[in-house]
Design a protein around this motif. Structure first.
Motif, PDB file in Angstrom:
ATOM      1  N   TYR A 192    -126.414 -42.733 -20.533  1.00  0.00           N
ATOM      2  CA  TYR A 192    -127.403 -42.742 -21.530  1.00  0.00           C
ATOM      3  C   TYR A 192    -128.627 -42.078 -21.227  1.00  0.00           C
ATOM      4  O   TYR A 192    -129.350 -42.631 -20.243  1.00  0.00           O
ATOM      5  CB  TYR A 192    -127.486 -44.018 -22.229  1.00  0.00           C
ATOM      6  CG  TYR A 192    -126.398 -44.547 -22.864  1.00  0.00           C
ATOM      7  CD1 TYR A 192    -125.140 -44.928 -22.162  1.00  0.00           C
ATOM      8  CD2 TYR A 192    -126.292 -44.366 -24.440  1.00  0.00           C
ATOM      9  CE1 TYR A 192    -124.308 -45.447 -22.735  1.00  0.00           C
ATOM     10  CE2 TYR A 192    -124.887 -44.666 -24.992  1.00  0.00           C
ATOM     11  CZ  TYR A 192    -123.998 -45.469 -24.357  1.00  0.00           C
ATOM     12  OH  TYR A 192    -122.887 -45.924 -24.667  1.00  0.00           O
TER      13      TYR A 192
ATOM     14  N   LYS B  33    -128.821 -53.282 -23.873  1.00  0.00           N
ATOM     15  CA  LYS B  33    -127.844 -53.145 -24.922  1.00  0.00           C
ATOM     16  C   LYS B  33    -128.067 -53.110 -26.159  1.00  0.00           C
ATOM     17  O   LYS B  33    -127.693 -52.348 -27.143  1.00  0.00           O
ATOM     18  CB  LYS B  33    -126.774 -54.341 -24.472  1.00  0.00           C
ATOM     19  CG  LYS B  33    -125.666 -53.991 -23.355  1.00  0.00           C
ATOM     20  CD  LYS B  33    -124.548 -55.092 -22.964  1.00  0.00           C
ATOM     21  CE  LYS B  33    -123.499 -54.606 -24.060  1.00  0.00           C
ATOM     22  NZ  LYS B  33    -122.218 -54.437 -23.457  1.00  0.00           N
TER      23      LYS B  33
ATOM     24  N   LEU C 135    -125.427 -50.240 -27.477  1.00  0.00           N
ATOM     25  CA  LEU C 135    -124.197 -49.880 -26.825  1.00  0.00           C
ATOM     26  C   LEU C 135    -123.088 -50.925 -27.032  1.00  0.00           C
ATOM     27  O   LEU C 135    -123.274 -51.962 -27.670  1.00  0.00           O
ATOM     28  CB  LEU C 135    -124.465 -50.429 -25.127  1.00  0.00           C
ATOM     29  CG  LEU C 135    -125.754 -49.746 -24.500  1.00  0.00           C
ATOM     30  CD1 LEU C 135    -125.670 -50.011 -22.978  1.00  0.00           C
ATOM     31  CD2 LEU C 135    -125.643 -48.221 -24.754  1.00  0.00           C
TER      32      LEU C 135
END
Lengths: 171, 103
Positions: free
Chosen positions: A50, A131, A136
């Motif tokens: 990412y 996250k 995510l």
């Protein structure tokens, strides 16, 4: 050619102070391409990167005690644990994918050093917060953050153990 | 380093609490000397907040400078890092002595 690579390897430092300067998308893509050519266990390539900039980067920084610098961009390297387990079993999920991520990261760091860009491995960050902020999927597990930017200063090399201490020759 | 003045809606110390809670969580498994490092970093960030709110002073600026100059030695020279911890305590003790003398 061998000497050139060794020069880059020895020139790479962990950079913790960056210039307030953006990194071009072209440069970022070159670094990602370097990662893409890294070896992986059984060639599964069960990692995802990412590329994070702007507000999301600032939010992740707040939950990353090891990220004390001011990089314009970070890469969050994640294991795709679903793909790793499906294709490579427990060994890939628990061990090899993490190694693959480290190898891809080093490709990025060396490519960056060759482009006079600085990088730093960040292991001290909160995975759950990362996250949450990046939204995510459950099967993408953040394992490592790499900071990337133009170094403000290049630190002196830290001490290295001798080859005698690090290696054993066996015949 | 960490400015909170740009975000007026955010309660004061919010960013610091994010940092401290993540540090607490991470330190469970991290190297022992990272505990002192995180505490020093917390001091530095508190001084940042004080500066943003015009509540700092020259002494705190010196303290912050000392922290910034030495914190990364934790990864390069443990002995030097531990010496810098003592130096910071000494700076504070000297200041405390001045307060006592002024009474």
């Amino acid at each position: 050619m061998k000497e050139d690579l060794m020069k880059v390897i020895k020139r790479r430092r962990s950079i913790r102070d960056y210039k307030d300067k953006e990194i071009s998308e072209e440069s970022i893509k070159t670094l990602l391409e370097a990662a893409r050519w890294a070896p992986s266990g059984s060639n599964i390539q069960a990692w995802r990167i990412y590329v994070v900039r702007g507000e999301k980067l600032e939010s992740i920084k707040k939950f990353s005690p090891g990220l004390l610098s001011n990089p314009p961009v970070i890469f969050v390297l994640c294991a795709d644990v679903e793909e790793a387990e499906d294709k490579g079993g427990k060994l890939s999920k628990d061990v090899l994918t993490k190694m693959d991520i480290a190898i891809a990261a080093q490709n990025i760091c060396l490519q960056a050093a060759s482009m006079d860009l600085g990088t730093c491995y960040i292991g001290s960050f909160n995975k759950k917060a990362t996250k949450e902020i990046l939204e995510l999927p459950d099967h993408h597990v953040p394992e490592l953050i790499l900071t990337i930017g133009k170094p403000k200063k290049i630190p002196d090399p830290p001490k290295r153990k001798s080859l005698d201490e690090l290696t054993r020759w066996v015949e | 380093m960490m400015s909170e003045e740009d975000d007026s809606e955010k309660p004061i110390f919010f960013d610091l609490f994010c940092y401290m809670s993540s540090s607490a969580s991470g330190l469970v498994d991290e190297p022992k000397l990272y505990g002192p490092l995180r505490l020093l970093e917390t001091m530095e960030r508190i001084i940042d907040v004080l500066e943003d709110n015009e509540m700092s002073n020259e002494f705190y600026s010196e303290l912050k400078k000392e922290i910034k100059e030495n914190k990364y030695t934790v990864m390069q020279d443990e002995e030097k890092f531990i010496e810098s911890l003592d130096e910071i305590v000494k700076m504070l003790a000297k200041k405390e002595k001045e307060f006592l003398d002024d009474r």
